[in-house]
Design a protein around this motif. Structure first.
Motif, PDB file in Angstrom:
ATOM      1  N   ASN A 201       0.843  -1.197   0.000  1.00  0.00           N
ATOM      2  CA  ASN A 201       0.000   0.000   0.000  1.00  0.00           C
ATOM      3  C   ASN A 201       0.876   1.243   0.000  1.00  0.00           C
ATOM      4  O   ASN A 201       0.572   2.241  -0.640  1.00  0.00           O
ATOM      5  CB  ASN A 201      -0.922  -0.003   1.213  1.00  0.00           C
ATOM      6  CG  ASN A 201      -1.974   1.083   1.119  1.00  0.00           C
ATOM      7  OD1 ASN A 201      -2.629   1.234   0.101  1.00  0.00           O
ATOM      8  ND2 ASN A 201      -2.123   1.862   2.176  1.00  0.00           N
ATOM      9  N   THR A 230      -2.853   4.965  -1.972  1.00  0.00           N
ATOM     10  CA  THR A 230      -3.595   6.227  -1.956  1.00  0.00           C
ATOM     11  C   THR A 230      -2.694   7.440  -2.090  1.00  0.00           C
ATOM     12  O   THR A 230      -3.174   8.572  -2.046  1.00  0.00           O
ATOM     13  CB  THR A 230      -4.395   6.362  -0.642  1.00  0.00           C
ATOM     14  OG1 THR A 230      -3.481   6.424   0.479  1.00  0.00           O
ATOM     15  CG2 THR A 230      -5.349   5.193  -0.446  1.00  0.00           C
ATOM     16  N   ASP A 260      -6.221  10.371  -1.341  1.00  0.00           N
ATOM     17  CA  ASP A 260      -7.148  10.229  -2.466  1.00  0.00           C
ATOM     18  C   ASP A 260      -6.453  10.086  -3.811  1.00  0.00           C
ATOM     19  O   ASP A 260      -7.085  10.245  -4.853  1.00  0.00           O
ATOM     20  CB  ASP A 260      -8.097  11.443  -2.521  1.00  0.00           C
ATOM     21  CG  ASP A 260      -9.044  11.480  -1.334  1.00  0.00           C
ATOM     22  OD1 ASP A 260      -9.453  10.407  -0.870  1.00  0.00           O
ATOM     23  OD2 ASP A 260      -9.372  12.589  -0.874  1.00  0.00           O
ATOM     24  N   LYS A 264      -5.918   4.410  -5.953  1.00  0.00           N
ATOM     25  CA  LYS A 264      -7.305   4.777  -5.643  1.00  0.00           C
ATOM     26  C   LYS A 264      -7.762   5.943  -6.505  1.00  0.00           C
ATOM     27  O   LYS A 264      -8.843   5.920  -7.096  1.00  0.00           O
ATOM     28  CB  LYS A 264      -7.423   5.139  -4.166  1.00  0.00           C
ATOM     29  CG  LYS A 264      -8.791   5.643  -3.739  1.00  0.00           C
ATOM     30  CD  LYS A 264      -8.775   6.077  -2.279  1.00  0.00           C
ATOM     31  CE  LYS A 264     -10.110   6.694  -1.860  1.00  0.00           C
ATOM     32  NZ  LYS A 264     -10.061   7.182  -0.450  1.00  0.00           N
ATOM     33  N   SER A 270     -10.487   1.594  -6.190  1.00  0.00           N
ATOM     34  CA  SER A 270      -9.933   1.034  -4.963  1.00  0.00           C
ATOM     35  C   SER A 270      -8.429   1.285  -4.910  1.00  0.00           C
ATOM     36  O   SER A 270      -7.774   1.465  -5.942  1.00  0.00           O
ATOM     37  CB  SER A 270     -10.201  -0.477  -4.895  1.00  0.00           C
ATOM     38  OG  SER A 270      -9.566  -1.065  -3.766  1.00  0.00           O
ATOM     39  N   HIS A 271      -7.884   1.246  -3.676  1.00  0.00           N
ATOM     40  CA  HIS A 271      -6.437   1.284  -3.485  1.00  0.00           C
ATOM     41  C   HIS A 271      -5.844  -0.122  -3.509  1.00  0.00           C
ATOM     42  O   HIS A 271      -4.630  -0.275  -3.540  1.00  0.00           O
ATOM     43  CB  HIS A 271      -6.110   1.932  -2.140  1.00  0.00           C
ATOM     44  CG  HIS A 271      -6.495   1.067  -0.966  1.00  0.00           C
ATOM     45  ND1 HIS A 271      -7.789   0.988  -0.500  1.00  0.00           N
ATOM     46  CD2 HIS A 271      -5.762   0.226  -0.187  1.00  0.00           C
ATOM     47  CE1 HIS A 271      -7.833   0.144   0.519  1.00  0.00           C
ATOM     48  NE2 HIS A 271      -6.622  -0.333   0.726  1.00  0.00           N
TER      49      HIS A 271
END
Length: 380
Positions: A201, A230, A260, A264, A270-271
């Motif tokens: 992530n 993100t 944001d 994403k 979606s991330h």
């Protein structure tokens, strides 16, 4: 008998590990509290999981203590190790946390707003639960502290470099662990030129030559470099000036860039890479295309910095589990000596390359790096 507790706090999770004190700590239990907030959930290594309801970092730690009691089996937690994302220009090696040091680390929160406040929240919670235990900080920036000047600086007035506006690099605990695995299992490769791709992530890549970091895609903050779940990754600073001219304030810009953007923002879906790989939406495909393109671009740049490439290592959640992403990154890179064994890649084997440049998949273990640092302090 004594034990070590490691805490790796994020904005929405608190990962933990329990280890027996030894020169090479022995793992007793590992897990995390996920989805901190109104619907938190405990998940232990091995698959056991249960809901714990509303939880912040303090409540999560209290729940962790209940979960680890059987694994402790009467052992006393003598040391608690913490992942601290940002050490600034002052802190590098693991150290014992004092109130003075904690106060200085709080001043670095604007440099890592998604991580530093939560890292420190876990420290305060642990101090309350273990007032007699030594609290050790391990810094994500430490691994990159000896970069050459040209890889540390920006072309700004030099006074800002002296004030700490420089390229710090992050994910250092992960790179530390991967490097230790190379030293143990691939000693010749360890001596060579390796790019490690920590893809999760949060994502970054690091050029490591002879076991030392020489360049990283992340810089002053954890926004730079690759696009992430993100976070935007590399961005022309003129874009920020444009947003300001349009009337956006610092908080609005920060929220967009950190929360944001990335996969994403590009996909609008979606991330999570798993969701995007399964989607038939063309925006999901475009987001993946950009993600792979940036990895390839950085791979070429980092290899050039080292004067060549002897090995590529995939790690992190995406790097370890997303075979299609690995295949696309290595695809059409034969000119760099990279090629892939499709079956080994699909099976998630450790060695997946077929060319002169090694291609490996090595699961990272930041908690073990933290546990080693605590053990070193306790065994002095």
């Amino acid at each position: 008998m004594s034990a070590i507790l490691t805490l790796n706090a994020g904005s929405s999770s608190l990962k933990f590990g329990v280890y027996q004190v030894a020169e090479e700590p022995g793992l007793l239990l590992k897990g995390q509290v996920e989805n901190l907030g109104p619907l938190a959930r405990m998940k232990l290594q091995g698959g056991e999981a249960w809901d714990i309801g509303p939880a912040d970092h303090a409540v999560a730690l209290h729940e962790i203590l209940k979960a680890i009691e059987p694994a402790l089996d009467g052992r006393v937690v003598m040391g608690v190790g913490h992942r601290i994302v940002h050490g600034g220009k002052t802190y590098g090696d693991p150290l014992i946390l004092t109130e003075e040091i904690l106060a200085k680390l709080r001043t670095l929160e604007p440099l890592a707003p998604l991580h530093q406040p939560h890292n420190l929240a876990a420290v305060y919670a642990a101090q309350k639960e273990f007032p007699e235990s030594v609290q050790i900080a391990c810094f994500d920036t430490s691994f990159h502290r000896h970069h050459p000047f040209v890889n540390d600086t920006y072309a700004l007035p030099y006074k800002y470099y002296e004030q700490g506006v420089r390229r710090y690099g992050f994910h250092g605990l992960s790179y530390d662990y991967i490097t230790s695995c190379l030293r143990r299992d691939w000693p010749e490769l360890y001596k060579g030129r390796v790019v490690v791709a920590h893809l999760g992530n949060g994502a970054s890549m690091c050029a490591i030559k002879g076991g030392q970091s020489v360049s990283s895609t992340m810089g002053f903050s954890a926004l730079d470099g690759l696009p992430m779940g993100t976070r935007c990754g590399q961005l022309d600073p003129g874009v920020i000036l444009y947003f300001m001219a349009q009337g956006m304030d610092a908080n609005e810009i920060s929220n967009m860039l950190y929360n944001d953007s990335g996969l994403k923002g590009l996909s609008g879906i979606s991330h999570d890479m798993r969701t995007l790989l399964e989607s038939e939406d063309p925006h999901a495909a475009q987001a993946i295309d950009y993600y792979v393109f940036r990895i390839k671009r950085e791979l070429g740049a980092l290899s050039t910095v080292m004067g060549g490439l002897d090995g590529l290592v995939f790690s992190g959640g995406i790097g370890e589990h997303a075979a299609p992403i690995r295949a696309r990154v290595v695809g059409e890179m034969e000119f760099m000596g990279l090629s892939l064994n499709a079956e080994a890649n699909a099976a998630g084997e450790t060695r997946i390359g077929t060319g002169p440049v090694e291609v490996l998949v090595i699961p990272t273990d930041e908690e073990r790096v933290i546990a080693r640092a605590v053990a070193d302090a306790l065994l002095v």
